[in-house]
Write an enzyme that holds these catalytic residues in place. Structure first.
Site, mmCIF file in Angstrom:
data_model
loop_
_atom_site.group_PDB
_atom_site.id
_atom_site.type_symbol
_atom_site.label_atom_id
_atom_site.label_comp_id
_atom_site.label_asym_id
_atom_site.label_seq_id
_atom_site.Cartn_x
_atom_site.Cartn_y
_atom_site.Cartn_z
ATOM 1 N N GLU A 136 0.432 -10.536 39.040
ATOM 2 C CA GLU A 136 0.699 -8.821 39.492
ATOM 3 C C GLU A 136 0.865 -8.349 40.730
ATOM 4 O O GLU A 136 0.146 -7.366 40.815
ATOM 5 C CB GLU A 136 0.269 -8.120 38.456
ATOM 6 C CG GLU A 136 0.637 -8.463 37.266
ATOM 7 C CD GLU A 136 0.255 -7.360 35.662
ATOM 8 O OE1 GLU A 136 -0.613 -6.294 36.131
ATOM 9 O OE2 GLU A 136 0.578 -7.298 34.964
ATOM 10 N N GLU A 243 4.017 -14.280 28.692
ATOM 11 C CA GLU A 243 3.891 -13.151 27.358
ATOM 12 C C GLU A 243 4.777 -12.776 27.772
ATOM 13 O O GLU A 243 4.896 -11.629 26.753
ATOM 14 C CB GLU A 243 3.045 -11.792 28.899
ATOM 15 C CG GLU A 243 1.734 -12.834 29.432
ATOM 16 C CD GLU A 243 1.175 -11.654 30.180
ATOM 17 O OE1 GLU A 243 1.234 -10.448 29.932
ATOM 18 O OE2 GLU A 243 0.121 -12.009 31.538
HETATM 19 C C1 GLA Z 1 -0.135 -7.932 31.856
HETATM 20 C C2 GLA Z 1 -1.430 -8.733 31.576
HETATM 21 C C3 GLA Z 1 -1.582 -9.156 30.422
HETATM 22 C C4 GLA Z 1 -1.700 -7.626 28.769
HETATM 23 C C5 GLA Z 1 -0.218 -7.589 29.548
HETATM 24 C C6 GLA Z 1 -0.521 -6.089 28.286
HETATM 25 O O1 GLA Z 1 1.376 -8.344 31.456
HETATM 26 O O2 GLA Z 1 -1.109 -9.822 32.257
HETATM 27 O O3 GLA Z 1 -3.254 -9.565 30.456
HETATM 28 O O4 GLA Z 1 -2.810 -6.859 29.664
HETATM 29 O O5 GLA Z 1 -0.699 -6.566 30.797
HETATM 30 O O6 GLA Z 1 -1.187 -6.324 26.819
#
Ligand code: GLA
Length: 333
Positions: A136, A243
């Site tokens: 990020e 994710e």
């Molecule tokens: C981001 C992070 C994850 C997690 C999510 C929320 O996407 O990469 O590790 O913390 O936020 O759970």
């Protein structure tokens, strides 16, 4: 006694396509054990391998929780992704401060980054096949490419390159990923592409892009997801959804009164998962894993977030680990 319907295994069905992963934590490896082992062939630690949990103080490594997850994956012969080495969140302040609490100098912070990456990646070399090295760093909006962070302030943009190099030194066999959210938003997609392209042109060891895929019932559109996959794949790297969850609510929907998902939500979600996995299967040559950010609706980070007092049901399995319509859509093709 009625005979139980045999539930097919998602990961087995998807073996010709890509891994089916789940984020796990030290609780869910017990509470969701059967589901995790029968339906998934890859795991990611939800929090246990983030810097604040692995090295809360300089030189004090706390591996107990991460080790439990590694052992669980190893004993059940599952793949394991590492998450995450360099991030602006869940990283303790000591990384960026000198002993007087002032901003540390660039070389001290780079050395700390290298020590952290080397120690962690080396420890799990045999078990972890890929790492989200940098998480990020792209700015969501506006002209700036990179998000403001302590890493950027102190080291400058080269912190990203160094992170990949350190990880590669520590484990030359690990596949190294750049991971981000809002990755299918056209504006952010172009920025992620620009960053990764510049890394490749500089010869930085990077092998993949992680599309976090925290999505909802309507956004991003299937066309936007396709465009993002096409654009990233044009760089010649492997892609993973890292994710994935499909929130039961659209972004605008702030209702907090539901105790269980309505029939309409479940139907919309099943349709969404159906179209999504059709699309992902089309790109099986470039997509190597699809990891959900959880496994079943009894536990999700989306409970109470971003709307306090609201439960969410983002997965293919319900609160009792039973398959939802979404599951059947994804597995029947
Ligand atoms: C981001 C992070 C994850 C997690 C999510 C929320 O996407 O990469 O590790 O913390 O936020 O759970």
């Amino acid at each position: 006694m009625t005979k139980q319907v045999e539930i097919p295994s998602l990961y087995k069905k998807y073996e010709p396509y890509f891994d089916i992963g789940a984020a796990v934590n030290v609780k869910t490896i017990h509470t969701q054990k059967n589901l995790l082992c029968s339906q998934f062939n890859s795991f990611t630690a939800e929090n246990e391998m983030k810097p604040e949990l692995l090295q809360p103080e300089e030189g004090l490594y706390t591996f107990e929780s991460a080790d439990q997850i590694v052992t669980f994956a190893r004993e059940n012969e599952k793949n394991l992704r590492g998450h995450t080495l360099v991030w602006h969140n869940q990283t303790p302040n000591w990384f960026f401060e000198d002993k007087d609490g002032q901003v540390a100098d660039k070389y001290t912070v780079l050395k700390r980054m290298r020590d952290h990456i080397h120690t962690v990646v080396t420890r799990y070399k045999k078990d972890i096949y890929c790492w989200d090295v940098v998480n990020e760093v792209i700015n969501d909006e506006g002209p700036e490419l990179l998000r403001k962070s302590k890493w950027l302030d102190i080291i400058g943009p080269e912190f990203i390159e160094r992170a990949f190099e350190y990880a590669h030194e520590a484990d030359p066999n690990a596949l190294l990923f750049y991971n981000d959210y809002n990755e299918s938003n056209p504006e952010k997609r172009e920025k992620i592409y620009t960053l990764v392209k510049s890394l490749i042109e500089k010869g930085i060891p990077i092998h993949g892009i992680g599309l976090q895929a925290h999505w909802n019932l309507t956004q991003p559109s299937t066309d936007e997801i396709r465009a993002a996959i096409e654009k990233y794949a044009s760089l010649g790297l492997k892609l993973q959804l890292t994710e994935l969850d499909i929130s039961a609510f659209t972004f605008e929907n702030r209702r907090t009164d539901l105790l269980s998902p309505t029939a309409e939500i479940l139907e919309q979600q099943a349709d969404r998962y159906d179209r999504l996995f059709q699309l992902l299967r089309e790109y099986k040559e470039v997509i190597t894993a699809v990891t959900f950010w959880g496994a079943a609706d009894d536990y999700t980070w989306l409970d109470n977030f971003p709307v306090a007092g609201r439960k969410n049901w983002p997965f293919l399995f319900d609160e009792n680990h039973k398959p939802k319509d979404s599951f059947w859509k994804v597995i029947q093709f």
